[in-house]
Design a protein around this motif. Structure first.
Motif, PDB file in Angstrom:
ATOM      1  N   VAL A 179      40.390  45.564  37.529  1.00  0.00           N
ATOM      2  CA  VAL A 179      41.678  45.229  38.127  1.00  0.00           C
ATOM      3  C   VAL A 179      41.501  44.753  39.576  1.00  0.00           C
ATOM      4  O   VAL A 179      42.034  43.707  39.978  1.00  0.00           O
ATOM      5  CB  VAL A 179      42.631  46.435  38.072  1.00  0.00           C
ATOM      6  N   LEU A 180      40.746  45.521  40.358  1.00  0.00           N
ATOM      7  CA  LEU A 180      40.538  45.149  41.756  1.00  0.00           C
ATOM      8  C   LEU A 180      39.799  43.821  41.875  1.00  0.00           C
ATOM      9  O   LEU A 180      40.081  43.017  42.771  1.00  0.00           O
ATOM     10  CB  LEU A 180      39.757  46.248  42.486  1.00  0.00           C
ATOM     11  N   GLY A 181      38.844  43.592  40.977  1.00  0.00           N
ATOM     12  CA  GLY A 181      38.109  42.337  41.004  1.00  0.00           C
ATOM     13  C   GLY A 181      39.024  41.145  40.801  1.00  0.00           C
ATOM     14  O   GLY A 181      38.892  40.117  41.478  1.00  0.00           O
ATOM     15  N   LEU A 182      39.974  41.270  39.877  1.00  0.00           N
ATOM     16  CA  LEU A 182      40.924  40.184  39.628  1.00  0.00           C
ATOM     17  C   LEU A 182      41.856  39.991  40.820  1.00  0.00           C
ATOM     18  O   LEU A 182      42.169  38.854  41.190  1.00  0.00           O
ATOM     19  CB  LEU A 182      41.737  40.482  38.363  1.00  0.00           C
ATOM     20  N   VAL A 183      42.271  41.092  41.434  1.00  0.00           N
ATOM     21  CA  VAL A 183      43.152  40.995  42.604  1.00  0.00           C
ATOM     22  C   VAL A 183      42.433  40.282  43.749  1.00  0.00           C
ATOM     23  O   VAL A 183      42.991  39.389  44.403  1.00  0.00           O
ATOM     24  CB  VAL A 183      43.613  42.398  43.055  1.00  0.00           C
ATOM     25  N   ILE A 184      41.175  40.667  43.992  1.00  0.00           N
ATOM     26  CA  ILE A 184      40.397  40.047  45.068  1.00  0.00           C
ATOM     27  C   ILE A 184      40.188  38.564  44.802  1.00  0.00           C
ATOM     28  O   ILE A 184      40.279  37.729  45.707  1.00  0.00           O
ATOM     29  CB  ILE A 184      39.039  40.762  45.230  1.00  0.00           C
ATOM     30  N   MET A 229      32.178  41.607  35.730  1.00  0.00           N
ATOM     31  CA  MET A 229      31.144  40.723  35.238  1.00  0.00           C
ATOM     32  C   MET A 229      31.522  39.257  35.423  1.00  0.00           C
ATOM     33  O   MET A 229      30.838  38.359  34.979  1.00  0.00           O
ATOM     34  CB  MET A 229      30.872  40.995  33.778  1.00  0.00           C
ATOM     35  N   ALA A 230      32.613  39.026  36.059  1.00  0.00           N
ATOM     36  CA  ALA A 230      33.007  37.638  36.251  1.00  0.00           C
ATOM     37  C   ALA A 230      32.114  36.962  37.265  1.00  0.00           C
ATOM     38  O   ALA A 230      31.408  37.585  38.019  1.00  0.00           O
ATOM     39  CB  ALA A 230      34.463  37.576  36.704  1.00  0.00           C
ATOM     40  N   ASN A 231      32.194  35.647  37.295  1.00  0.00           N
ATOM     41  CA  ASN A 231      31.416  34.894  38.247  1.00  0.00           C
ATOM     42  C   ASN A 231      31.861  35.225  39.659  1.00  0.00           C
ATOM     43  O   ASN A 231      32.972  35.683  39.890  1.00  0.00           O
ATOM     44  CB  ASN A 231      31.602  33.403  37.956  1.00  0.00           C
ATOM     45  N   ASN A 232      30.967  34.982  40.632  1.00  0.00           N
ATOM     46  CA  ASN A 232      31.271  35.215  42.034  1.00  0.00           C
ATOM     47  C   ASN A 232      32.636  34.644  42.392  1.00  0.00           C
ATOM     48  O   ASN A 232      32.854  33.440  42.291  1.00  0.00           O
ATOM     49  CB  ASN A 232      30.188  34.540  42.875  1.00  0.00           C
ATOM     50  N   PRO A 233      33.591  35.481  42.839  1.00  0.00           N
ATOM     51  CA  PRO A 233      34.939  34.986  43.129  1.00  0.00           C
ATOM     52  C   PRO A 233      34.999  34.157  44.392  1.00  0.00           C
ATOM     53  O   PRO A 233      36.006  33.535  44.674  1.00  0.00           O
ATOM     54  CB  PRO A 233      35.750  36.276  43.280  1.00  0.00           C
ATOM     55  N   ALA A 234      33.909  34.155  45.172  1.00  0.00           N
ATOM     56  CA  ALA A 234      33.933  33.446  46.448  1.00  0.00           C
ATOM     57  C   ALA A 234      33.956  31.945  46.278  1.00  0.00           C
ATOM     58  O   ALA A 234      34.622  31.239  47.031  1.00  0.00           O
ATOM     59  CB  ALA A 234      32.719  33.856  47.284  1.00  0.00           C
ATOM     60  N   PHE A 235      33.212  31.407  45.292  1.00  0.00           N
ATOM     61  CA  PHE A 235      32.996  29.972  45.249  1.00  0.00           C
ATOM     62  C   PHE A 235      34.275  29.180  45.021  1.00  0.00           C
ATOM     63  O   PHE A 235      34.517  28.178  45.690  1.00  0.00           O
ATOM     64  CB  PHE A 235      31.975  29.596  44.181  1.00  0.00           C
ATOM     65  N   ASN A 236      35.106  29.595  44.085  1.00  0.00           N
ATOM     66  CA  ASN A 236      36.334  28.845  43.812  1.00  0.00           C
ATOM     67  C   ASN A 236      37.207  28.755  45.053  1.00  0.00           C
ATOM     68  O   ASN A 236      37.784  27.711  45.355  1.00  0.00           O
ATOM     69  CB  ASN A 236      37.110  29.502  42.671  1.00  0.00           C
ATOM     70  N   PHE A 276      42.035  36.452  43.012  1.00  0.00           N
ATOM     71  CA  PHE A 276      43.215  35.603  42.966  1.00  0.00           C
ATOM     72  C   PHE A 276      44.197  35.836  44.100  1.00  0.00           C
ATOM     73  O   PHE A 276      45.181  35.108  44.218  1.00  0.00           O
ATOM     74  CB  PHE A 276      43.931  35.786  41.620  1.00  0.00           C
ATOM     75  N   LYS A 277      43.950  36.830  44.956  1.00  0.00           N
ATOM     76  CA  LYS A 277      44.829  37.077  46.094  1.00  0.00           C
ATOM     77  C   LYS A 277      44.766  35.900  47.063  1.00  0.00           C
ATOM     78  O   LYS A 277      43.694  35.378  47.353  1.00  0.00           O
ATOM     79  CB  LYS A 277      44.419  38.373  46.803  1.00  0.00           C
ATOM     80  N   LYS A 278      45.908  35.466  47.561  1.00  0.00           N
ATOM     81  CA  LYS A 278      45.953  34.287  48.413  1.00  0.00           C
ATOM     82  C   LYS A 278      45.250  34.513  49.746  1.00  0.00           C
ATOM     83  O   LYS A 278      44.687  33.582  50.329  1.00  0.00           O
ATOM     84  CB  LYS A 278      47.405  33.865  48.654  1.00  0.00           C
ATOM     85  N   THR A 279      45.297  35.730  50.250  1.00  0.00           N
ATOM     86  CA  THR A 279      44.627  36.036  51.517  1.00  0.00           C
ATOM     87  C   THR A 279      43.458  36.970  51.274  1.00  0.00           C
ATOM     88  O   THR A 279      43.500  37.817  50.370  1.00  0.00           O
ATOM     89  CB  THR A 279      45.605  36.703  52.506  1.00  0.00           C
ATOM     90  N   LEU A 280      42.414  36.804  52.073  1.00  0.00           N
ATOM     91  CA  LEU A 280      41.218  37.623  51.924  1.00  0.00           C
ATOM     92  C   LEU A 280      41.480  38.997  52.538  1.00  0.00           C
ATOM     93  O   LEU A 280      41.838  39.113  53.708  1.00  0.00           O
ATOM     94  CB  LEU A 280      40.041  36.948  52.608  1.00  0.00           C
ATOM     95  N   SER A 281      41.295  40.060  51.745  1.00  0.00           N
ATOM     96  CA  SER A 281      41.560  41.425  52.203  1.00  0.00           C
ATOM     97  C   SER A 281      40.267  42.228  52.271  1.00  0.00           C
ATOM     98  O   SER A 281      39.683  42.562  51.235  1.00  0.00           O
ATOM     99  CB  SER A 281      42.560  42.114  51.266  1.00  0.00           C
ATOM    100  N   VAL A 282      39.819  42.543  53.468  1.00  0.00           N
ATOM    101  CA  VAL A 282      38.607  43.338  53.639  1.00  0.00           C
ATOM    102  C   VAL A 282      38.780  44.759  53.094  1.00  0.00           C
ATOM    103  O   VAL A 282      37.884  45.283  52.427  1.00  0.00           O
ATOM    104  CB  VAL A 282      38.186  43.373  55.125  1.00  0.00           C
ATOM    105  N   PRO A 283      39.929  45.436  53.353  1.00  0.00           N
ATOM    106  CA  PRO A 283      40.110  46.771  52.772  1.00  0.00           C
ATOM    107  C   PRO A 283      39.990  46.786  51.255  1.00  0.00           C
ATOM    108  O   PRO A 283      39.443  47.731  50.681  1.00  0.00           O
ATOM    109  CB  PRO A 283      41.523  47.163  53.224  1.00  0.00           C
ATOM    110  N   LEU A 284      40.492  45.755  50.585  1.00  0.00           N
ATOM    111  CA  LEU A 284      40.373  45.686  49.125  1.00  0.00           C
ATOM    112  C   LEU A 284      38.913  45.569  48.703  1.00  0.00           C
ATOM    113  O   LEU A 284      38.480  46.188  47.733  1.00  0.00           O
ATOM    114  CB  LEU A 284      41.165  44.493  48.583  1.00  0.00           C
ATOM    115  N   ILE A 285      38.140  44.780  49.442  1.00  0.00           N
ATOM    116  CA  ILE A 285      36.723  44.604  49.128  1.00  0.00           C
ATOM    117  C   ILE A 285      35.966  45.910  49.325  1.00  0.00           C
ATOM    118  O   ILE A 285      35.140  46.300  48.495  1.00  0.00           O
ATOM    119  CB  ILE A 285      36.124  43.478  49.991  1.00  0.00           C
ATOM    120  N   VAL A 286      36.252  46.611  50.411  1.00  0.00           N
ATOM    121  CA  VAL A 286      35.611  47.903  50.648  1.00  0.00           C
ATOM    122  C   VAL A 286      36.057  48.912  49.593  1.00  0.00           C
ATOM    123  O   VAL A 286      35.247  49.706  49.085  1.00  0.00           O
ATOM    124  CB  VAL A 286      35.943  48.419  52.065  1.00  0.00           C
TER     125      VAL A 286
END
Length: 292
Positions: free
Chosen positions: A112-117, A1-8, A119-129
């Protein structure tokens, strides 16, 4: 339910000019970002300047994100969610006990996955999928549990709580997109800060409320099915709907500032997260209304 992680991440990377980017002959977003990299955050004026600046271009042959990229990634992730939601629904229908475990486990895993995605320094497509897979199982299982609990026996599928929540979600999405496109809703820096604070505040409340509901066996937690509970659900639906405007704005921001094409995955992820959140809040609202 957090805000869109993309913008930050977009704001931070745009200020650095997106590593590996250069601008066209007239300057552009990359140069604007690099010139302000020393600042802790963009001012409202700087943000407006970046919106109006020409898009950056990628060195070499790599592409920048486009609307088509975001649409295709969103449809792809949405398809994953729908397929796995069908699986989750089937599990919950055949084995209610296991379905409850899938719903609870899926809720924890998405958090958990939402927080990892985010705050992770690199963008991970497998994590998003992977998030979409877990989210689909969670949505399917919890939807089936709501249907069993709040649909009277013999209720036609199109009149069920799930169908009503889906219809309400689709209508709200279309309405918010229209309002944003025609300028009825304008996302300013102040507007974004206020909504973001409200989202994080509600997220904390939701976690506390979940714990309260579990330990006290109180349906829906604080407010129950009374006027207070319905008011809480209406607020949550409204907040999720307004967050869609922030997501639309984030997509335009990424395109304007020449974000790398890979960012389309992050933008699609953020949009799907908000849509699912809106759907779940509609489920809770309709369930509360049916319990009156």
């Amino acid at each position: 339910m957090a805000n869109n992680p993309a913008f930050n991440r977009l704001e931070k990377d745009a200020r650095a000019g997106y590593a590996g980017f250069r601008t066209g002959g007239q300057g552009g977003a990359g140069a604007a970002g690099a010139s302000h990299a020393a600042n802790d955050q963009l001012s409202a004026r700087q943000l407006e300047d970046m919106y109006s600046a020409p898009s950056a271009v990628r060195q070499g042959t790599d592409r920048v994100v486009t609307m088509d990229d975001v649409v295709m990634k969103t449809l792809g992730l949405f398809a994953v969610v729908l397929v796995l939601a069908t699986v989750g629904w089937g599990i919950a229908a055949a084995l209610p006990g296991l379905g409850f475990m899938v719903a609870m486990g899926g809720m924890i895993a998405t958090l958990v996955l939402g927080l990892v995605i985010a705050f992770k320094k690199t963008l991970s497509v497998p994590l998003i999928v992977g998030y979409a897979v877990v989210e689909g199982l969670f949505v399917g299982a919890i939807s089936q549990l709501f249907a069993v609990s709040f649909d009277p026996p013999g209720t036609p599928a199109f009149q069920g709580i799930v169908a009503q929540a889906v219809l309400a979600t689709g209508a709200t999405f279309a309405g918010m997109l229209f309002a944003y496109k025609v300028g009825l809703i304008k996302v300013t820096a102040k507007f974004r800060r206020i909504v973001t604070m409200m989202v994080f505040g509600y997220a904390i409340f939701a976690l506390v409320n979940f714990g309260y509901a579990m330990f006290t066996s109180t349906p829906f937690g604080f407010g129950g099915t009374g006027a207070l509970g319905i008011g809480i659900s209406l607020f949550a639906v409204g907040l999720a709907a307004v967050t869609l405007a922030l997501d639309f704005d984030s997509i335009e921001y990424a395109i304007k500032t020449g974000a790398p094409q890979k960012y389309s995955w992050l933008l699609a992820h953020g949009l799907i997260v908000t849509i699912v959140w809106l759907y779940l809040e509609f489920l809770r609202l309709i369930a509360r209304l049916r319990s009156e």
